[in-house]
Design a protein around this motif. Structure first.
Motif, short mmCIF file in Angstrom:
data_model
loop_
_atom_site.label_atom_id
_atom_site.label_comp_id
_atom_site.label_asym_id
_atom_site.label_seq_id
_atom_site.Cartn_x
_atom_site.Cartn_y
_atom_site.Cartn_z
N ILE A 5 23.03 36.60 -16.21
CA ILE A 5 23.74 37.98 -15.66
C ILE A 5 23.72 38.82 -16.97
CG2 ILE A 5 26.07 39.06 -15.06
CD1 ILE A 5 26.68 36.19 -13.74
N LEU A 6 23.44 40.11 -16.37
CA LEU A 6 23.66 41.28 -17.70
C LEU A 6 24.75 41.97 -17.10
CD1 LEU A 6 22.03 43.31 -19.62
CD2 LEU A 6 20.94 44.14 -17.63
N ILE A 7 25.49 42.33 -18.08
CA ILE A 7 26.72 43.17 -18.18
C ILE A 7 26.46 44.33 -19.01
CG2 ILE A 7 29.07 43.49 -18.58
CD1 ILE A 7 29.34 40.45 -18.05
N LYS B 126 32.26 38.84 -19.95
CA LYS B 126 31.26 38.05 -20.69
C LYS B 126 32.06 36.65 -20.65
CE LYS B 126 28.19 37.21 -24.34
NZ LYS B 126 27.71 37.09 -25.47
N MET B 127 33.27 36.39 -21.54
CA MET B 127 33.96 35.14 -21.93
C MET B 127 34.25 34.52 -20.26
SD MET B 127 36.39 36.48 -24.80
CE MET B 127 37.74 35.61 -24.14
N ASP C 42 24.36 38.29 -21.09
CA ASP C 42 23.96 39.30 -22.09
C ASP C 42 24.77 40.53 -21.78
OD1 ASP C 42 21.79 37.68 -23.27
OD2 ASP C 42 20.25 38.56 -21.91
N CYS C 43 25.46 40.94 -22.82
CA CYS C 43 26.44 42.15 -22.35
C CYS C 43 25.95 43.40 -23.50
CB CYS C 43 27.85 41.63 -22.77
SG CYS C 43 29.06 42.81 -22.50
N ALA D 233 20.75 48.50 -23.11
CA ALA D 233 20.29 47.47 -22.08
C ALA D 233 18.95 47.67 -21.36
CB ALA D 233 21.45 47.67 -20.98
N MET D 234 18.57 48.86 -21.29
CA MET D 234 17.27 49.22 -20.71
C MET D 234 16.09 48.89 -21.67
SD MET D 234 16.95 50.81 -17.70
CE MET D 234 15.10 51.12 -17.92
#
Length: 135
Positions: free
Chosen positions: A8-10, A22-23, A33-34, A41-42
Motif C-alpha cells: 500500500i502507498l500512503i 502506516k503503523m 510506503d508512506c 510519491a510520484m
C-alpha cells in the motif's frame, strides 16, 4: 500478525496522519510506503507495485484527486482510498468531474479514521475481493 502480501502507498502531507496509518496497517501485515510529499510519491511510484493507494485529498502542492489522475495514468488498475477531513469534496470536483460518481474502485473515508474503520475498508477493497476472483 500474518503477512498478507499486499503493498500500500500512503500519501498524506500531515506526517502524524501518515505515520499512524502506516503503523496500523503494518501491524496487520501490510507492506507500506508512506510519503508526505506528493512529488516524491510520484517519483517513487511504479505500475503494478501497489495493491492500493491511500491519498489525502487536501494537500498543499497537489490535491489528492490530481495525484490520483497522475498515478492512475501510470497504473490504470490501481485501487484508491481517499481520506479527508473535509465535510465536502465538492469544491475539488469542479476541476475533476471524472472522480464522480463514487463507484467502482474509488472509496472515501472521513478523518479522523479509526483503526477498525481503516482495516475494514482496506480488507474489503483488497482481501475479500480475492475470494471472488479466485472462486
Amino acid at each position: 500478525m500474518a503477512q498478507v502480501n499486499k503493498r500500500i502507498l500512503i500519501v498524506d502531507d500531515e506526517k502524524d496522519v501518515g505515520t499512524t496509518l502506516k503503523m496500523i496497517l503494518e501491524n496487520y501485515g501490510f507492506d507500506i510506503d508512506c510519503f508526505t510529499d506528493p512529488a516524491m510519491a510520484m517519483e517513487k511510484f511504479k505500475a503494478n507495485l501497489y495493491d492500493l493507494i491511500i491519498l489525502d485529498i487536501k494537500m498543499a502542492e497537489i490535491n489528492g484527486f490530481e495525484l490520483y489522475d497522475k498515478l492512475k495514468s501510470r497504473d490504470p488498475k490501481i485501487k484508491t482510498l481517499f481520506i479527508t477531513a473535509l465535510n465536502s469534496v465538492e469544491p475539488y470536483n469542479t476541476r475533476n468531474s471524472k472522480v464522480y460518481p463514487l463507484s467502482g474502485v474509488r472509496h472515501f473515508m472521513k478523518k479522523p479514521v479509526s483503526s477498525e474503520d481503516l482495516l475494514g475498508q482496506v480488507y474489503s477493497m483488497l482481501i475479500s475481493q480475492e475470494l471472488y476472483e479466485d472462486g
